[in-house]
Every structure is written in C-alpha cells, then in structure tokens.
Design an enzyme around this catalytic site. Structure first.
Site, mmCIF file in Angstrom:
data_model
loop_
_atom_site.group_PDB
_atom_site.id
_atom_site.type_symbol
_atom_site.label_atom_id
_atom_site.label_comp_id
_atom_site.label_asym_id
_atom_site.label_seq_id
_atom_site.Cartn_x
_atom_site.Cartn_y
_atom_site.Cartn_z
ATOM 1 N N MET A 201 12.279 24.072 1.653
ATOM 2 C CA MET A 201 11.464 23.102 0.901
ATOM 3 C C MET A 201 12.144 22.522 -0.376
ATOM 4 S SD MET A 201 8.124 24.702 -1.460
ATOM 5 C CE MET A 201 7.443 25.656 -0.232
ATOM 6 N N ARG B 286 -9.870 -0.623 15.104
ATOM 7 C CA ARG B 286 -9.526 0.105 13.873
ATOM 8 C C ARG B 286 -10.457 -0.516 12.918
ATOM 9 N NH1 ARG B 286 -3.783 1.043 11.067
ATOM 10 N NH2 ARG B 286 -4.344 -1.135 10.372
ATOM 11 N N TYR C 225 17.292 29.707 6.377
ATOM 12 C CA TYR C 225 16.428 30.391 6.848
ATOM 13 C C TYR C 225 16.469 30.815 8.307
ATOM 14 C CZ TYR C 225 13.230 30.305 2.848
ATOM 15 O OH TYR C 225 12.649 30.156 1.517
ATOM 16 N N LYS D 201 0.729 -1.238 0.027
ATOM 17 C CA LYS D 201 0.066 0.045 -0.109
ATOM 18 C C LYS D 201 0.966 1.068 0.158
ATOM 19 C CE LYS D 201 -0.036 -0.618 5.021
ATOM 20 N NZ LYS D 201 -0.859 -1.282 6.014
HETATM 21 C C1 LIG Z 1 0.157 -2.235 6.727
HETATM 22 C C2 LIG Z 1 -0.511 -3.395 7.123
HETATM 23 C C3 LIG Z 1 0.338 -4.443 7.044
HETATM 24 C C4 LIG Z 1 1.978 -4.215 7.248
HETATM 25 O O1 LIG Z 1 2.217 -3.649 8.302
HETATM 26 P P1 LIG Z 1 3.802 -3.467 8.799
HETATM 27 O O2 LIG Z 1 3.942 -3.128 9.907
HETATM 28 O O3 LIG Z 1 4.344 -2.354 7.779
HETATM 29 O O4 LIG Z 1 4.651 -4.711 8.676
HETATM 30 C C5 LIG Z 1 -0.187 -5.711 7.533
HETATM 31 N N1 LIG Z 1 -1.491 -5.733 7.749
HETATM 32 C C6 LIG Z 1 -2.340 -4.724 7.510
HETATM 33 C C7 LIG Z 1 -3.760 -4.888 7.871
HETATM 34 C C8 LIG Z 1 -1.812 -3.401 7.423
HETATM 35 O O5 LIG Z 1 -2.698 -2.596 7.354
#
Ligand SMILES: *Cc1c(COP(=O)(O)O)cnc(C)c1O
Length: 350
Positions: free
Chosen positions: A298, A134, A250, A41
């Site tokens: 930046m 969650r 800056y 992701k």
């Molecule tokens: C992002 C995620 C993972 C991977 O987690 P890491 O801590 O990056 O290894 C696994 N399962 C779910 C549901 C996630 O959202």
C-alpha cells in the site's frame, strides 16, 4: 503545532513545466491554423489543474476544459480572460454556479438546453455525439432545431477511436462537418490529442488535447516530439541485505536467488503505483535501472539495489514513469497512470 519549514513528504512528483509548455507548443503547431486548448479535468490529469492552467496560459493557451463545476469553481479566480468549459453540462444542482458566467456549460441533452434557456443562461457550448454514444445530442436528431437560438460559443464532438486507424474516425468527422454547416457557433472543435494527428480535416477551429500535454504518447508518431512531464520520486526508508532463499514482500512472491541488497521506498499502490508494477516496474539510481521485486504494498515498494552500493537510507530515487513503458509494464493505460497519482505526493514544479 506548526509544520517546520524544512518538512517535506517522503514522496514527490517532479513536474517539468518546460516540457509541458513544449508539448503544448508542438500540439499547437500540429493543429495548424486552429487554436490549441487544454483538457485539465481530473486535476490536470493528476498534475494539479491550477498549476497546469497557469503554465499553459503563460505560454498563450486560452481554452481550457474541465469535467465538473467543482473543478471549474476552483479555477474561476484565475480564469479571467481565459475560456473555461465544463464538459459535463449543467445539472439542476449546477445552474446557480453556471450562471456566474466565468465558465460555460457544454450542453449535451435536450433537458440541459431547456434548463439553460429557462435559467436565462448566456454563452454556452454544445456537444454533439457523432458515434461514440457517450455524452452529446444524437447527431441523427434535428440538432439545428434543438439548439436554435442558443448563444453557442463552441460546437464540439468527440472521437471514439482517435488513437487507432479506425473507420469510425472519418465517419464521425463527416457527420460533424455536416453539423458545422447547419449549426451557427463561434467555433467548431473535434480533435483530442490523438485526433490532432489525423490532419487538417480534423482540426476545425479549436483542438482539445489532454494526454499528450502531460507526456502521453497518444499516437506512435508523437514519440520523439512529446516530452515526459511527470517523474515520481520516493525516498529510501531502509536498506537491507537478504539471503539466498529469503522471501521478499507480501506473500513472499519473490524468493532471492542469491544474497541481495534491497531498498524499501516510500511509495505504494495507495499513491497510484498499483500492484501491476509488482515484479515489472523499475526505479532509477543515476543512470542505473533497478528492478522492482515482490509485491507493491500500500505504502511501500522494494527495489533490488544489489548493483547500487551507493544507495542508502534517505536517498531519493526516480520511479521509471515514461508513460508508454510504464503502461506496458503495468497493464494500466497512460491516462490511468497520470490520473491515479495520489494526494500524498508533494507536487514540485521545476
Ligand atoms: C478528456 C477529453 C479531451 C482530451 O482527450 P485526450 O485524449 O486526453 O487528449 C478532449 N475532449 C473531451 C470531450 C474530453 O472529454
């Protein structure tokens, strides 16, 4: 006007495919008899989801996880023969693309289950919340009844505190084990990167690492096994000599204590090199580590090159980006250090 073939941007990410694959192999070995997937992701944690998927699939990884259907859609053409799950489930807006069948929704609410059933959806995954509060069906509800009749590929839950020795880990694991006995699915999956290190009781059939694939030290015990994958590099745009008493950058937050030489590098907070690195980050010239001085701008960064007489305009310097060290220097998490890497980098796989 056509872009000349030798044109490259003045900042790049050097991405080590051998290190990525070695990290996956190590996590797969730590996962015992469970298959080891990959969370890709957020554009493969900033590296590039398609390239990460390609390299890991070549190494034998078969199970991939993204957050949204836009992410899934971009990867669908390469998902043939692979398993691709969409962690954020199926909203009303996602139904048509989800029915395409090349990726599975991870259903996490009774409404999503109803939506999937009504749409005539096929194989799906289901997320149960076992204590993180969650995404996911509440473990206290009758999840077996809620999911009855679904064609579940992977039943999963997610650990809230896997990166620390927290009592919630065993609690979540035990709650999940009860559901494994009650809810039929092809496979069961609980552990992220840090969860793998909790041992065989946490592995079930499939593990889902993300961070550690990309060089994150998700648990102290992974140090020495997980290799750095990402090294940002930036080009020197200018070298100048400053005099004792001059302010640098800056707000003149740094005052030169003596005559110094500084290099101005083409990277800044708009590239994800955030201002937390002001006065704490470092760049590398060969085997020399040179401090970042003054505020990160930046688009620019100032390094002290007084001890690197050979560094000049047009040279490329490594930005120190070993994740635990960079995290301690900047106050950013290892996750933020990866996912914040911006769009202006050339992403160069080696
Ligand atoms: C992002 C995620 C993972 C991977 O987690 P890491 O801590 O990056 O290894 C696994 N399962 C779910 C549901 C996630 O959202």
């Amino acid at each position: 006007m056509a872009v000349p073939p030798d044109f490259t941007p003045p900042l790049r990410l050097m991405l080590d495919s051998a290190a990525l694959i070695a990290n996956w192999r190590w996590l797969a070995a730590q996962s015992g008899s469970a298959a080891c997937g990959a969370a890709i992701k957020a554009n493969g944690y900033g590296l590039g989801a398609a390239e990460v998927m390609h390299h890991l699939a070549t190494a034998g990884c078969r199970d991939f996880f993204v957050a949204t259907w836009a992410e899934a859609q971009a990867l669908m053409p390469m998902a043939n023969g692979l398993s691709l799950s969409v962690l954020h489930g199926v909203r009303h807006e996602d139904v048509a693309i989800a029915l395409d069948g090349r990726a599975r929704p991870v259903l996490s609410t009774p409404q999503q289950i109803a939506r999937w059933r009504n749409a005539g959806g096929g194989a799906c995954d289901v997320m149960i919340d076992t204590g993180m509060n969650r995404l996911g069906l509440d473990w206290r509800d009758d999840c077996a009844a809620l999911t009855a009749g679904l064609q579940i590929d992977t039943l999963m839950s997610h650990l809230a505190c896997a990166d620390e020795p927290h009592p919630l880990n065993a609690v979540q694991r035990d709650r999940f084990a009860v559901l494994v006995d009650r809810i039929p699915a092809q496979r069961y999956s609980l552990a992220n990167s840090a969860g793998i290190g909790h041992g065989i009781d946490y592995h079930f059939d499939l593990t889902r690492p993300g961070l550690a694939l990309y060089g994150g030290i998700a648990r102290a015990a992974y140090a020495g096994h997980i290799r750095q994958v990402v090294t940002p590099q930036a080009q020197v745009l200018q070298r100048r000599t400053v005099q004792a008493g001059d302010g640098i950058g800056y707000n003149a937050t740094f005052t030169a204590p003596k005559d110094m030489d500084v290099a101005i590098l083409n990277i800044g907070y708009a590239d994800g090199y955030l201002r937390g690195f002001s006065g704490t980050g470092a760049v590398r010239a060969g085997d020399r580590t040179l401090p970042v001085i003054g505020r990160v701008s930046m688009d620019l960064l100032i390094g002290d090159v007084s001890d690197a007489a050979d560094v000049g305009e047009g040279d490329w310097l490594d930005i120190l980006y070993d994740l635990p060290t960079a995290s301690a220097a900047s106050g950013l998490s290892q996750y933020e250090l990866l996912t914040g890497l911006g769009a202006r980098f050339e992403r160069r796989w080696v």
